[in-house]
Design a protein around this motif. Structure first.
Motif, PDB file in Angstrom:
ATOM      1  N   GLU A  72       0.902  -1.218  -0.044  1.00 41.85           N
ATOM      2  CA  GLU A  72       0.124   0.006   0.033  1.00 41.85           C
ATOM      3  C   GLU A  72       0.781   1.330   0.011  1.00 41.85           C
ATOM      4  O   GLU A  72       1.997   1.291   0.664  1.00 41.85           O
ATOM      5  N   VAL A  73       0.514   2.275  -0.680  1.00 42.64           N
ATOM      6  CA  VAL A  73       1.247   3.447  -0.807  1.00 42.64           C
ATOM      7  C   VAL A  73       0.360   4.455  -0.238  1.00 42.64           C
ATOM      8  O   VAL A  73      -0.531   4.907  -0.330  1.00 42.64           O
ATOM      9  N   HIS A  74       1.277   5.438   0.829  1.00 45.35           N
ATOM     10  CA  HIS A  74       0.587   6.279   1.483  1.00 45.35           C
ATOM     11  C   HIS A  74       1.490   7.661   1.629  1.00 45.35           C
ATOM     12  O   HIS A  74       2.505   7.404   2.161  1.00 45.35           O
ATOM     13  N   PRO A  75       1.069   8.742   1.209  1.00 44.94           N
ATOM     14  CA  PRO A  75       1.630   9.752   1.028  1.00 44.94           C
ATOM     15  C   PRO A  75       2.276  10.447   2.370  1.00 44.94           C
ATOM     16  O   PRO A  75       1.043  10.215   3.326  1.00 44.94           O
ATOM     17  N   GLN A  76       3.313  10.607   2.831  1.00 40.32           N
ATOM     18  CA  GLN A  76       3.814  11.199   4.003  1.00 40.32           C
ATOM     19  C   GLN A  76       2.539  12.345   4.717  1.00 40.32           C
ATOM     20  O   GLN A  76       2.025  12.262   5.678  1.00 40.32           O
ATOM     21  N   SER A  77       2.022  13.243   3.945  1.00 37.82           N
ATOM     22  CA  SER A  77       1.347  14.268   4.384  1.00 37.82           C
ATOM     23  C   SER A  77      -0.141  13.791   4.659  1.00 37.82           C
ATOM     24  O   SER A  77      -1.055  14.322   5.400  1.00 37.82           O
ATOM     25  N   THR A  78      -0.400  12.368   4.406  1.00 35.82           N
ATOM     26  CA  THR A  78      -1.779  11.731   4.915  1.00 35.82           C
ATOM     27  C   THR A  78      -1.734  11.063   6.137  1.00 35.82           C
ATOM     28  O   THR A  78      -2.660  10.522   6.651  1.00 35.82           O
ATOM     29  N   LEU A  79      -0.257  10.968   6.603  1.00 33.71           N
ATOM     30  CA  LEU A  79      -0.071   9.994   7.626  1.00 33.71           C
ATOM     31  C   LEU A  79       0.002  10.497   9.011  1.00 33.71           C
ATOM     32  O   LEU A  79       1.101  10.910   9.707  1.00 33.71           O
ATOM     33  N   SER A  80      -1.206  10.809   9.616  1.00 37.65           N
ATOM     34  CA  SER A  80      -1.513  11.223  11.221  1.00 37.65           C
ATOM     35  C   SER A  80      -1.178   9.997  11.846  1.00 37.65           C
ATOM     36  O   SER A  80      -1.166   8.960  11.497  1.00 37.65           O
ATOM     37  N   PRO A  81      -0.558  10.224  13.221  1.00 35.67           N
ATOM     38  CA  PRO A  81      -0.563   9.141  14.023  1.00 35.67           C
ATOM     39  C   PRO A  81      -1.729   8.182  14.094  1.00 35.67           C
ATOM     40  O   PRO A  81      -1.811   6.984  14.281  1.00 35.67           O
ATOM     41  N   GLU A  82      -2.748   8.891  14.049  1.00 39.59           N
ATOM     42  CA  GLU A  82      -4.095   8.130  14.134  1.00 39.59           C
ATOM     43  C   GLU A  82      -4.403   7.065  12.790  1.00 39.59           C
ATOM     44  O   GLU A  82      -4.705   6.224  12.928  1.00 39.59           O
ATOM     45  N   ARG A  83      -3.957   7.732  11.636  1.00 39.92           N
ATOM     46  CA  ARG A  83      -3.951   7.095  10.519  1.00 39.92           C
ATOM     47  C   ARG A  83      -3.100   5.812  10.437  1.00 39.92           C
ATOM     48  O   ARG A  83      -3.526   4.751  10.096  1.00 39.92           O
ATOM     49  N   ILE A  84      -1.872   6.145  10.886  1.00 42.52           N
ATOM     50  CA  ILE A  84      -0.679   5.108  10.886  1.00 42.52           C
ATOM     51  C   ILE A  84      -1.586   3.817  11.914  1.00 42.52           C
ATOM     52  O   ILE A  84      -1.195   2.782  11.688  1.00 42.52           O
ATOM     53  N   ALA A  85      -1.961   4.119  13.027  1.00 44.38           N
ATOM     54  CA  ALA A  85      -2.413   3.307  13.926  1.00 44.38           C
ATOM     55  C   ALA A  85      -3.463   2.460  13.533  1.00 44.38           C
ATOM     56  O   ALA A  85      -3.670   1.316  13.468  1.00 44.38           O
ATOM     57  N   ALA A  86      -4.404   3.086  12.534  1.00 42.44           N
ATOM     58  CA  ALA A  86      -5.669   2.251  11.618  1.00 42.44           C
ATOM     59  C   ALA A  86      -4.984   1.541  10.691  1.00 42.44           C
ATOM     60  O   ALA A  86      -5.413   0.169  10.557  1.00 42.44           O
ATOM     61  N   LEU A  87      -4.077   1.829  10.027  1.00 42.52           N
ATOM     62  CA  LEU A  87      -3.158   1.129   9.344  1.00 42.52           C
ATOM     63  C   LEU A  87      -2.726  -0.234   9.711  1.00 42.52           C
ATOM     64  O   LEU A  87      -2.793  -1.406   9.278  1.00 42.52           O
ATOM     65  N   ILE A  88      -1.709   0.100  10.766  1.00 41.75           N
ATOM     66  CA  ILE A  88      -0.970  -0.895  11.539  1.00 41.75           C
ATOM     67  C   ILE A  88      -2.076  -2.018  12.033  1.00 41.75           C
ATOM     68  O   ILE A  88      -1.982  -3.203  12.127  1.00 41.75           O
ATOM     69  N   GLY A  89      -2.865  -1.570  12.816  1.00 43.64           N
ATOM     70  CA  GLY A  89      -3.776  -2.289  13.716  1.00 43.64           C
ATOM     71  C   GLY A  89      -4.470  -3.203  12.768  1.00 43.64           C
ATOM     72  O   GLY A  89      -5.023  -4.240  13.004  1.00 43.64           O
ATOM     73  N   GLY A  90      -5.113  -2.606  11.757  1.00 40.45           N
ATOM     74  CA  GLY A  90      -5.985  -3.292  10.712  1.00 40.45           C
ATOM     75  C   GLY A  90      -5.326  -4.490  10.001  1.00 40.45           C
ATOM     76  O   GLY A  90      -5.788  -5.441   9.880  1.00 40.45           O
ATOM     77  N   LEU A  91      -4.215  -4.193   9.654  1.00 37.99           N
ATOM     78  CA  LEU A  91      -3.139  -5.580   9.253  1.00 37.99           C
ATOM     79  C   LEU A  91      -2.721  -6.394  10.126  1.00 37.99           C
ATOM     80  O   LEU A  91      -2.692  -7.595   9.911  1.00 37.99           O
ATOM     81  N   THR A  92      -2.461  -5.852  11.216  1.00 32.14           N
ATOM     82  CA  THR A  92      -1.917  -6.806  12.512  1.00 32.14           C
ATOM     83  C   THR A  92      -3.227  -7.822  12.754  1.00 32.14           C
ATOM     84  O   THR A  92      -2.944  -9.062  12.877  1.00 32.14           O
ATOM     85  N   ASP A  93      -4.534  -7.535  12.567  1.00 28.73           N
ATOM     86  CA  ASP A  93      -5.515  -8.201  12.660  1.00 28.73           C
ATOM     87  C   ASP A  93      -6.034  -8.945  11.447  1.00 28.73           C
ATOM     88  O   ASP A  93      -7.417  -9.820  11.409  1.00 28.73           O
ATOM     89  N   ASP A  94      -5.240  -8.747  10.279  1.00 28.66           N
ATOM     90  CA  ASP A  94      -5.892  -9.622   9.012  1.00 28.66           C
ATOM     91  C   ASP A  94      -4.760 -10.315   8.443  1.00 28.66           C
ATOM     92  O   ASP A  94      -4.367  -9.881   7.253  1.00 28.66           O
TER      93      ASP A  94
END
Length: 374
Positions: free
Chosen positions: A307-329
């Motif tokens: 998955e590609v995510h521009p740095q400008s879109t990556l708040s801590p909340e967004r990163i947590a959602a990405l990592i958390g979602g994949l950890t559980d999938d």
């Protein structure tokens, strides 16, 4: 007895020299004598190069100061004279360039002397030195470049980027997803320029995960020396198992052990992720020249391996959602790992050597394509 001489030319950085070194080893094993033309920066990397190294003069053309531009042209011309002398002395069958301004004098000198020429471009967007040479050379080898009907595409062969032996060894480790009660290994790295963002954002994101998710995490993170202590402290306060260092000598093995990689998307990084076959969250370095990292990332994402995510879109909340979602999938991660591996080119050094030998024997790119697809 040597089959003849092949001259390689590369800028004096690891990104340019490592694929040149990989090709040099492959050609040496095939019986060729290999020489390297480069600049003074090579001293940090040349100890493993299997042949003579020739420092030559060159310069960048980025300045708008007329005096500086004249000085750069003078240096480049002196480099052309030096390279012409090397070519006249050793009579290479082919000259192969790997990007960076130090490739301009040897490749220009070779084309003037009617010596067959080839350039290799690591990135999905051609660098400035290679763009300047593309119309003059006989063939272009691409890490990600397409074979299409454009002027450059008609002489391009997509060989992939040669990777280090450690990466080929790591690729032997199959991907095994982490079940919900098992440790989840996250690898985070950003290179010398891009690591600070991860040092700031990732610990803050990990703090937002659920407690069961944090307990599973085992983090390996590259950070700048000045950031190591605070990143370690942040993870320790969260009770997260983490190893944080400025540099890892066994990065390929750590990549093979990871369940998820979060990184920048330089050409070597993307190529290694693909060869080893690991799911990745790619964050292109936003200040990269020509936005080459974004194009590299898009190539792997297009195959389904990242998955590609521009740095400008990556708040801590967004990163947590990405990592958390994949950890559980784990099923999604397994599918991404397989897709990444399908895009990898572990035989890139062999393919590049095959193309080099074909151009040395004055075959055309069209002839080479017909032979390899036969």
């Amino acid at each position: 007895m040597s089959r003849g001489v092949i001259l390689l030319a590369a800028g004096g950085t690891g990104g340019h020299l490592f694929p040149a070194e990989a090709l040099a080893h492959e050609l040496s094993e095939r019986g060729w004598t290999v020489h390297l033309a480069t600049d003074h920066r090579v001293e940090r990397f040349s100890s493993h190069f299997p042949g003579a190294v020739h420092p030559i003069q060159s310069a960048t053309l980025g300045s708008k100061n007329p005096v500086a531009v004249l000085g750069a042209f003078w240096k480049i011309w002196r480099g052309v004279r030096q390279a012409s002398g090397i070519i006249a002395r050793f009579k290479p069958e082919v000259v192969v360039g790997f990007g960076g301004y130090p490739t301009l004098p040897p490749l220009y000198a070779a084309t003037r002397r009617k010596v067959p020429t080839l350039i290799h471009e690591q990135n999905a967007v051609m660098g400035r030195a290679n763009r300047a040479l593309a119309a003059r050379v006989d063939a272009i080898a691409g890490g990600f470049l397409p074979e299409d009907e454009s002027a450059a595409g008609t002489k391009t062969v997509t060989t992939g980027n040669p990777v280090r032996p450690q990466v080929l060894e790591a690729a032997k480790t199959p991907y095994a997803a982490s079940a919900e009660d098992q440790p989840f290994r996250l690898l985070v790295f950003g290179g010398s320029q891009g690591a600070q963002f991860f040092s700031d954002a990732v610990p803050a994101a990990i703090a937002l995960l659920t407690e069961p998710q944090r307990k599973r995490l085992v983090i390996t993170q590259q950070a700048r020396a000045e950031d190591v202590a605070r990143v370690k402290s942040a993870y320790a306060a969260l009770g997260v198992d983490a190893q944080v260092l400025p540099f890892f000598t066994d990065m390929a093995a750590r990549m093979a052990a990871a369940h998820l990689v979060m990184s920048r998307s330089g050409a070597s990084t993307v190529s290694e992720i693909a060869v080893i076959g690991r799911p990745a969250l790619l964050v292109p370095y936003p200040h990269a020249l020509d936005h080459d990292q974004a194009a590299n990332a898009a190539a792997l994402a297009g195959a389904g391996g990242a998955e590609v995510h521009p740095q400008s879109t990556l708040s801590p909340e967004r990163i947590a959602a990405l990592i958390g979602g994949l950890t559980d999938d784990p099923d999604r991660l397994t599918a991404m790992a397989a897709a990444a591996r399908s895009a990898g080119k572990p035989d890139a050094a062999r393919l590049l050597a095959d193309l080099t030998e074909a151009i040395a024997s004055r075959k055309t790119v069209s002839d080479f394509r017909k032979e390899t697809h036969a």
